[in-house]
Design an enzyme around this catalytic site. Structure first.
Site, PDB file in Angstrom:
ATOM      1  N   CYS A  48       0.825  -1.216   0.000  1.00  0.00           N
ATOM      2  CA  CYS A  48       0.000   0.000   0.000  1.00  0.00           C
ATOM      3  C   CYS A  48       0.856   1.263   0.000  1.00  0.00           C
ATOM      4  CB  CYS A  48      -0.900   0.037   1.234  1.00  0.00           C
ATOM      5  SG  CYS A  48      -2.072  -1.324   1.374  1.00  0.00           S
ATOM      6  N   MET A  49       1.995   1.226   0.680  1.00  0.00           N
ATOM      7  CA  MET A  49       2.822   2.425   0.868  1.00  0.00           C
ATOM      8  C   MET A  49       3.730   2.726  -0.314  1.00  0.00           C
ATOM      9  SD  MET A  49       4.013   2.464   4.849  1.00  0.00           S
ATOM     10  CE  MET A  49       5.067   1.010   4.677  1.00  0.00           C
TER      11      MET A  49
END
Length: 416
Positions: free
Chosen positions: A406-407
């Site tokens: 996600c990051m």
């Protein structure tokens, strides 16, 4: 091929990635705003930054060029005369600020910031009432008056954008183009403005082919998009991504110009619940023939295959039979794939570690992946299955409900 972007798998050697280091936007979170801003808790900023810096260093140590969203957007705004003013107006429109006087006061604040990167960071941080000249004599409407009333008004005039450190979601590189995503929640739709200007004006990334645009009415988010191979992608039908958006994206990828190279789109219907918000929270690829998966979705997934139809622009759809491993093996042209369960066969560990993104991994090369340190059960299983792990400290980053995948927004991977 656009020289700056090339993503044709989830596991090819990672060469370039875009991150965003958490900043003062986390200081503008409060218990009253957690729900609307999609957080379950308030991370401790200094520790979250230390953890994120460690994440970035680990990527750099693997030979990955690390780029930062706010720096890229600032470069884009500085590259074209008038782009900065256009960005401010677009950002104010998306913020939905009531009151002409309040909007004027915020615009004055933005115009007072000389450094463009500081301006971009301010737009992410949010705007407090005490930063503005909002005296009652300037009020032009009831909305303005409410903002000037310290008892009735909120201390925040414009909310922060705390989810932006999950750079995967706002836009997604597919091949040499981008899906500029239409986010579900109002607070995250403002993130699209940053991607929009980066992809329009940046000297290196401006003019990138767009497979989807954020002004489309149907929501789609990048955590639901997995590039499974040079000609195949997977998209989650999830809490955040609608079937109608997948229809549009698939038609563009399969038939649009320029060629995307995509011949098949697999749509995975997952339960629409907070803990399963995106496809990459329930499975990610860790090697050529290996995925980590949350066991809670096994036996419940419904999968569809979308391909070119018989007539120009038509998309053919069929529901697929078989287990997830069988479907993935056929999609990738393999004899078989391994599914490694998050938490193994321990039902409590599996749901606990899935909640903490145990299935959300970022491959830097086939069989070599970044994971959150806190998911000890899953990490031990992955290691015993021959996967090389790079463990990121994650006490605070994980509070935002997203993991290493996600990051990170991968910009370039080598061929597998």
């Amino acid at each position: 091929m656009h020289e700056g972007l090339n993503i044709r798998s989830e596991i090819g050697r990672l060469r370039k990635v875009m991150l965003y280091r958490p900043g003062n936007e986390l200081l503008n979170l409060s218990p009253d705003t957690l729900g609307p801003l999609l957080f379950d808790d308030i991370p401790f900023l200094e520790e979250a930054q230390r953890e994120h810096d460690c994440f970035a260093r680990m990527l750099a140590d693997e030979g990955v060029e690390v780029l930062y969203l706010d720096e890229l957007v600032a470069e884009a705004l500085d590259a074209v005369p008038g782009a900065r003013a256009e960005f401010c107006e677009r950002w104010l429109d998306e913020a939905g600020l009531p009151g002409r006087a309040a909007r004027g006061a915020v615009r004055e604040l933005l115009d007072s910031i000389d450094d463009t990167r500081a301006l971009v960071d301010k737009c992410i941080e949010g705007v407090r009432a005490d930063e503005l000249d909002l005296s009652p004599t300037r009020a032009a409407s009831l909305a303005d008056l409410m903002l000037t009333d310290r008892n009735a008004g909120s201390p925040l005039v414009i909310d922060p954008i705390p989810n932006i450190y999950f750079t995967r979601d706002t836009f997604s590189v597919i091949g040499s183009g981008v899906s500029l995503n239409s986010m579900l929640s109002r607070t995250r739709r403002r993130e699209g403005v940053f991607g929009e200007f980066l992809l329009r004006y940046h000297p290196e990334y401006g003019g990138t082919p767009l497979w989807y645009t954020s002004d489309r009415p149907h929501n789609i988010e990048g955590g639901d998009i997995l590039v499974l191979g040079p000609d195949v992608i997977g998209v989650g039908i999830s809490e955040r991504t609608s079937p109608a958006a997948i229809d549009e994206l698939a038609a563009r990828l399969l038939w649009g110009e320029p060629e995307s190279g995509v011949a098949r789109v697999f749509a995975f219907s997952i339960p629409h619940k907070r803990s399963f918000m995106h496809l990459d929270t329930v499975f990610t690829q860790v090697d050529v023939d290996t995925f980590t998966v949350h066991p809670g979705i096994l036996g419940t997934l419904v999968v569809f295959e979308l391909t070119r139809g018989a007539r120009e622009g038509e998309v053919g759809i069929r529901r697929l039979d078989g287990s997830l491993d069988e479907i993935l093996a056929r999609a990738l042209g393999l004899d078989a794939v391994r599914l490694i369960k998050c938490g193994g066969d321990d039902p409590i560990a599996s749901v606990r570690e899935q909640w903490n993104d145990g299935s959300n991994t970022l491959a830097v090369a086939p069989g070599r992946v970044l994971v959150y340190q806190r998911n000890a059960v899953t990490n031990d299983i992955l290691s015993r299955e021959g996967i090389e792990l790079l463990e990121i400290p994650s006490a605070e980053l994980s509070r935002g409900r997203g993991g290493p995948h996600c990051m990170s927004m991968a910009f370039w991977r080598d061929a597998v």
